[in-house]
Structures are given as structure tokens and as C-alpha cells.
Design a protein around this motif. Structure first.
Motif, mmCIF file in Angstrom:
data_model
loop_
_atom_site.group_PDB
_atom_site.id
_atom_site.type_symbol
_atom_site.label_atom_id
_atom_site.label_comp_id
_atom_site.label_asym_id
_atom_site.label_seq_id
_atom_site.Cartn_x
_atom_site.Cartn_y
_atom_site.Cartn_z
ATOM 1 N N SER A 168 0.829 -1.209 0.000
ATOM 2 C CA SER A 168 0.000 0.000 0.000
ATOM 3 C C SER A 168 0.861 1.255 0.000
ATOM 4 O O SER A 168 0.490 2.272 -0.594
ATOM 5 C CB SER A 168 -0.946 0.006 1.199
ATOM 6 N N ALA A 169 2.027 1.212 0.633
ATOM 7 C CA ALA A 169 2.936 2.362 0.599
ATOM 8 C C ALA A 169 3.451 2.573 -0.826
ATOM 9 O O ALA A 169 3.561 3.713 -1.297
ATOM 10 C CB ALA A 169 4.103 2.149 1.552
ATOM 11 N N PHE A 170 3.752 1.484 -1.519
ATOM 12 C CA PHE A 170 4.198 1.600 -2.911
ATOM 13 C C PHE A 170 3.101 2.201 -3.777
ATOM 14 O O PHE A 170 3.363 3.082 -4.602
ATOM 15 C CB PHE A 170 4.601 0.235 -3.458
ATOM 16 N N LEU A 171 1.865 1.725 -3.621
ATOM 17 C CA LEU A 171 0.763 2.228 -4.438
ATOM 18 C C LEU A 171 0.533 3.717 -4.201
ATOM 19 O O LEU A 171 0.245 4.474 -5.137
ATOM 20 C CB LEU A 171 -0.513 1.437 -4.143
ATOM 21 N N ALA A 172 0.671 4.166 -2.952
ATOM 22 C CA ALA A 172 0.526 5.597 -2.652
ATOM 23 C C ALA A 172 1.655 6.391 -3.301
ATOM 24 O O ALA A 172 1.436 7.489 -3.832
ATOM 25 C CB ALA A 172 0.517 5.815 -1.144
ATOM 26 N N THR A 173 2.852 5.842 -3.274
ATOM 27 C CA THR A 173 3.999 6.494 -3.907
ATOM 28 C C THR A 173 3.785 6.583 -5.409
ATOM 29 O O THR A 173 3.997 7.632 -6.032
ATOM 30 C CB THR A 173 5.278 5.697 -3.605
ATOM 31 N N GLN A 174 3.356 5.485 -5.996
ATOM 32 C CA GLN A 174 3.097 5.440 -7.432
ATOM 33 C C GLN A 174 2.020 6.451 -7.828
ATOM 34 O O GLN A 174 2.166 7.172 -8.816
ATOM 35 C CB GLN A 174 2.663 4.028 -7.826
ATOM 36 N N GLU A 175 0.961 6.518 -7.046
ATOM 37 C CA GLU A 175 -0.144 7.430 -7.362
ATOM 38 C C GLU A 175 0.328 8.881 -7.377
ATOM 39 O O GLU A 175 -0.022 9.652 -8.275
ATOM 40 C CB GLU A 175 -1.267 7.253 -6.341
ATOM 41 N N ARG A 176 1.130 9.259 -6.400
ATOM 42 C CA ARG A 176 1.611 10.641 -6.350
ATOM 43 C C ARG A 176 2.530 10.948 -7.525
ATOM 44 O O ARG A 176 2.435 12.017 -8.147
ATOM 45 C CB ARG A 176 2.354 10.917 -5.032
ATOM 46 N N ILE A 177 3.407 10.025 -7.859
ATOM 47 C CA ILE A 177 4.342 10.247 -8.956
ATOM 48 C C ILE A 177 3.577 10.403 -10.275
ATOM 49 O O ILE A 177 3.851 11.320 -11.066
ATOM 50 C CB ILE A 177 5.345 9.092 -9.045
ATOM 51 N N LEU A 178 2.629 9.515 -10.526
ATOM 52 C CA LEU A 178 1.870 9.570 -11.775
ATOM 53 C C LEU A 178 1.051 10.851 -11.861
ATOM 54 O O LEU A 178 0.956 11.472 -12.925
ATOM 55 C CB LEU A 178 0.965 8.345 -11.890
ATOM 56 N N ARG A 179 0.477 11.279 -10.749
ATOM 57 C CA ARG A 179 -0.301 12.528 -10.735
ATOM 58 C C ARG A 179 0.582 13.721 -11.036
ATOM 59 O O ARG A 179 0.229 14.596 -11.840
ATOM 60 C CB ARG A 179 -0.966 12.686 -9.369
ATOM 61 N N ASP A 180 1.747 13.770 -10.406
ATOM 62 C CA ASP A 180 2.647 14.909 -10.615
ATOM 63 C C ASP A 180 3.215 14.926 -12.032
ATOM 64 O O ASP A 180 3.407 15.999 -12.627
ATOM 65 C CB ASP A 180 3.788 14.869 -9.592
ATOM 66 N N ALA A 181 3.494 13.732 -12.580
ATOM 67 C CA ALA A 181 4.001 13.667 -13.956
ATOM 68 C C ALA A 181 2.953 14.169 -14.943
ATOM 69 O O ALA A 181 3.267 14.914 -15.882
ATOM 70 C CB ALA A 181 4.411 12.236 -14.290
ATOM 71 N N MET A 182 1.711 13.773 -14.733
ATOM 72 C CA MET A 182 0.634 14.262 -15.592
ATOM 73 C C MET A 182 0.507 15.778 -15.469
ATOM 74 O O MET A 182 0.309 16.486 -16.472
ATOM 75 C CB MET A 182 -0.686 13.588 -15.202
ATOM 76 N N GLY A 183 0.633 16.299 -14.264
ATOM 77 C CA GLY A 183 0.560 17.745 -14.060
ATOM 78 C C GLY A 183 1.678 18.481 -14.776
ATOM 79 O O GLY A 183 1.452 19.551 -15.365
ATOM 80 N N ALA A 184 2.887 17.909 -14.744
ATOM 81 C CA ALA A 184 4.026 18.548 -15.408
ATOM 82 C C ALA A 184 3.810 18.593 -16.920
ATOM 83 O O ALA A 184 4.121 19.597 -17.572
ATOM 84 C CB ALA A 184 5.311 17.787 -15.083
ATOM 85 N N ALA A 185 3.264 17.524 -17.480
ATOM 86 C CA ALA A 185 3.003 17.491 -18.920
ATOM 87 C C ALA A 185 1.886 18.463 -19.285
ATOM 88 O O ALA A 185 1.986 19.205 -20.272
ATOM 89 C CB ALA A 185 2.629 16.073 -19.352
ATOM 90 N N ALA A 186 0.823 18.483 -18.492
ATOM 91 C CA ALA A 186 -0.321 19.352 -18.797
ATOM 92 C C ALA A 186 0.051 20.823 -18.712
ATOM 93 O O ALA A 186 -0.410 21.641 -19.516
ATOM 94 C CB ALA A 186 -1.466 19.038 -17.845
ATOM 95 N N ALA A 187 0.891 21.179 -17.736
ATOM 96 C CA ALA A 187 1.287 22.581 -17.568
ATOM 97 C C ALA A 187 2.025 23.104 -18.782
ATOM 98 O O ALA A 187 1.891 24.282 -19.148
ATOM 99 C CB ALA A 187 2.156 22.721 -16.321
ATOM 100 N N GLU A 188 2.821 22.249 -19.437
ATOM 101 C CA GLU A 188 3.536 22.655 -20.641
ATOM 102 C C GLU A 188 2.652 22.561 -21.882
ATOM 103 O O GLU A 188 2.749 23.384 -22.797
ATOM 104 C CB GLU A 188 4.772 21.767 -20.826
ATOM 105 N N PHE A 189 1.794 21.558 -21.910
ATOM 106 C CA PHE A 189 0.947 21.322 -23.081
ATOM 107 C C PHE A 189 0.102 22.550 -23.422
ATOM 108 O O PHE A 189 -0.047 22.909 -24.594
ATOM 109 C CB PHE A 189 0.050 20.114 -22.809
#
Length: 411
Positions: free
Chosen positions: A259-280
């Protein structure tokens, strides 16, 4: 081993389960294999040899990309356990198994490309064609939709053909792509995640703030340790020591390392999507928006190699839920491609599976760079990734012209 890994994942394919399915004794198992990993590698290689034999025979006799793609899909339907081992569980296994996976995809690509006349070969880079197809297959296998794979053959073929250049157009080699990406500066590492302890006394935070801070520290520590040791070697003891929190604080937030891994994964994927969207959103035209969005994503990942390994490499070792989340995140990025279907009349007739294949092809390029420890060089893949995203919608020659100009604009 093939069926044990398909049912229980690489981590759950124990010797006990293998001998039970095989109807053999543990003593017999150890007569043939030194350990579980040796058996897994043998099963992986045997499944790969069978797949390559079928696909190679079809490709050589027909010299048609359509037949080769159809054969890949049919074999996945006929033997989903072997397909799952080759395309999913191999990525969550040992370093040796991951390299075997890359060799398997490269061998398929070499078989197909070698069978095609040069004027028919699509302008795709490395194993992008197979990464796209393999990603589409893997997602259907995990969702229990393997029976639907043959219906995707026409759509995947349309995707592959959308990269074909006209006769006389110059094809880019891998060296050409490397030269095109060279001017793009490597990424600088993001500031280190040193553990910042909370103040005490009158300035001490509230209980809610304390819990949130501890959660962030646990997530950061999980990312660092998984990147260093891999998910299989991750322990709660490692996490609480690195995060500098009591064990009770960990279990107040998480059931265990999964569950700690899944929480880590969720945050990373959310932030990566945000970084792409901000530039897009900054681009004037759709091709420019795609270029900027991919640039934002690649730089974000390159600056955070630990987080990148968690989301792109180690997810396959953390179980089906983590893999499904990762695949869903790849599909989420296809939102940036929706406008592509309106770029020209021919693009509107492309099937939606094209977007999926594009996302998985780009993800495969990133995974290879991370597996070889080249995270800082990810931005240099921008021209190739942009071409993969743009060519089906605006045409391969226009796409090559566009990325060539954009790459030279980089300071």
C-alpha cells in the motif's frame, strides 16, 4: 512455471506452486534448476523461442506486416499464460529476465522489419512498433479481454502504416535520431529529498499536519529505496528508518509495503501528468502543444530518476494493481492526442487504439533509458517521442520536418 507466473505473478510463482502444477517433487525440481529464478528464466526463454518460431515463419513466408501482427495477436489469445509471462511478468522479475524481455522484443522487431521491403517499413524508432503492440496486448491480458485481441489487428496495422514515408523520402536511422536529440540539454537532478523533521514546542504542528508530513516522508523514502533496491527487496523497516518515523506511524497510514508503494506510485503519476499538462497548454498549435507536453514530461522524469524507476520500471514487480495503475496512467496521457484526430481528414478515420499504441511506444522508450541508467538523457528522446505522437495524425514527413525544426530551436 508459465502458468504459476500467469496466475500468481512472478513474486507468487513459488517452487511449491510450480511443482504442484507440474505434478513433480521438489527433489525433481532441483535436479533441473538451481532455484526459482533459474526456472523462470528457462520458462521465459522457451516461451520466447516458440513465439519467435511462429512469428518468424509467417513473416518470412508472407513478407507482410499485417500477417506478422495478426500472428502475434492470435498467439496471445491461444496461450495467454505465455503471453502474460513474456510481456508482463518478465518486467517484474530479475534484471536478467528484464534484459531477456528486451532481447525478445528486439528479435521480433528484427524478424518483422527484415521481412519487409525497405519502402514498406514504417519510420518508427528502435522497438517502438513492438512496444506499442505489446502494451496493447498486455493491457487486454490484465483486464481479462484477451479474446478481443484479434479484432484490434486492423487498427494496429493502420497505426503502423501511418508512419510509412513516401517513396524517395529520406528515412532516419537511430544515429540520425541521436544527432537530432543531442542539442537538447540533459536534465539536472531535482533537489534531494532530505528528511525535514517537524518543529517541537509552541511551533509544533497539529496532529493532522504531523500525519500529512509523515505520510510525505514515507512516500519519499519508499521511492528512494525502491529505486535503489527494487520492490522485491523493500521492507517496512527500511522505510521507517529512511523516513525517520516510528513503525506505528507507518501502520497508521499503510497496511504494508504494497500500500505504501501504491501511494507512492499514485503521487508520482499525478505529478508527472501535471508537469506534462502545464507545458501542453502553452503551445500555439496542436503539434507544438504535443512537443511542449512531452518536453515537460521527459524533463520531469529525468530530474527525478528515483521516482521514474518506481513508476516506469518497478511497477511490474509490485503486483497487478500497480501494473494496471501504470497502464491506466499511460492511457490518461492519450487525452493530449484527442485533437490529433481533427488535424486532417485521413486522421479522423484512425481507430482509437492508435492513441494507446502511441502511449505504450513512448513509455517503452522511457523504460529502456531508465533500465540502462540514462535518466538524465531522457530529454534527448524528445524528437523521437514527438514523432511517434504526431506522425499518425499529421503525416510522417510533416512530422519529421516539424521535430527537426523544433530540435534546432533548443538552446
Amino acid at each position: 512455471m508459465v502458468h504459476a507466473a500467469a496466475r500468481h505473478g512472478h513474486a507468487g510463482a513459488s517452487v511449491s506452486r510450480v511443482v504442484e502444477l507440474a505434478g513433480a517433487s521438489r527433489a525433481t525440481f532441483y535436479e533441473h534448476f538451481a532455484n526459482r529464478e533459474a526456472c523462470f528464466l528457462a520458462a521465459q526463454r522457451a516461451a520466447a523461442e516458440r513465439a519467435l518460431g511462429f512469428i518468424g515463419a509467417e513473416a518470412r513466408s508472407n513478407v507482410r506486416l499485417a500477417v506478422a501482427l495478426e500472428e502475434i495477436l492470435v498467439r496471445a489469445v491461444e496461450n495467454p499464460a505465455a503471453a502474460k509471462l513474456l510481456l508482463i511478468e518478465s518486467l517484474g522479475a530479475s534484471r536478467a529476465a528484464r534484459h531477456e524481455h528486451e532481447r525478445f522484443l528486439a528479435a521480433i522487431e528484427g524478424t518483422i522489419v527484415a521481412s519487409l521491403p525497405s519502402e514498406c517499413a514504417p519510420q518508427l524508432t528502435d522497438a517502438a512498433l513492438l512496444d506499442g503492440v505489446a502494451g496493447v496486448i498486455a493491457m487486454r491480458l490484465l483486464r481479462g479481454e484477451a479474446a478481443n485481441l484479434p479484432s484490434l489487428a486492423e487498427g494496429l496495422l493502420a497505426w503502423a502504416r501511418s508512419y510509412r514515408l513516401a517513396p524517395g523520402d529520406r528515412r532516419l536511422t537511430q544515429r540520425d535520431w541521436a544527432e537530432l536529440g543531442r542539442p537538447i540539454a540533459p536534465a539536472e537532478p531535482a533537489p534531494s529529498n532530505d528528511v525535514a523533521l517537524l518543529p517541537r514546542g509552541r511551533s509544533a504542528p497539529s496532529l493532522a499536519e504531523t500525519a500529512a508530513s509523515r505520510r510525505d516522508r514515507i512516500v519519499d523514502a519508499t521511492a528512494r529505496i525502491v529505486a535503489q533496491k527494487g520492490f522485491a527487496a523493500l521492507t517496512v523497516a527500511d522505510v521507517v528508518a529512511a523516513a525517520r518515523v516510528p513503525r506505528s506511524a507507518f501502520y497508521a497510514q499503510f497496511e504494508g509495503k504494497q500500500s505504501a508503494f501504491l501511494a507512492t506510485q499514485e503521487r508520482i503519476l499525478r505529478d508527472a501528468m501535471g508537469a506534462a499538462a502545464a507545458e501542453f497548454v502553452l503551445g500555439q498549435s496542436w503539434p507544438e502543444r504535443v512537443w511542449k507536453g512531452l518536453r515537460g514530461l521527459l524533463y520531469y522524469i529525468a530530474e527525478r530518476p528515483d521516482q521514474a524507476r518506481v513508476s516506469v520500471v518497478e511497477a511490474h514487480a509490485a503486483g497487478e494493481e500497480a501494473v494496471l495503475r501504470f497502464q491506466s496512467s499511460c492511457i490518461a496521457f492519450t487525452l493530449f492526442l484527442e485533437e490529433g484526430y481533427r488535424q486532417k481528414p485521413a486522421a479522423s478515420s484512425l481507430p482509437s487504439v492508435c492513441s494507446e499504441a502511441i502511449a505504450f511506444a513512448i513509455q517503452g522508450m522511457m523504460r529502456r533509458a531508465l533500465m540502462h541508467g540514462s535518466a538524465d538523457r531522457l530529454p534527448g528522446l524528445l524528437p523521437q517521442c514527438a514523432h511517434i505522437a504526431l506522425a499518425p495524425f499529421i503525416g510522417p514527413q510533416r512530422s519529421l520536418d516539424f521535430v527537426s525544426v523544433k530540435a534546432r530551436e533548443v538552446d
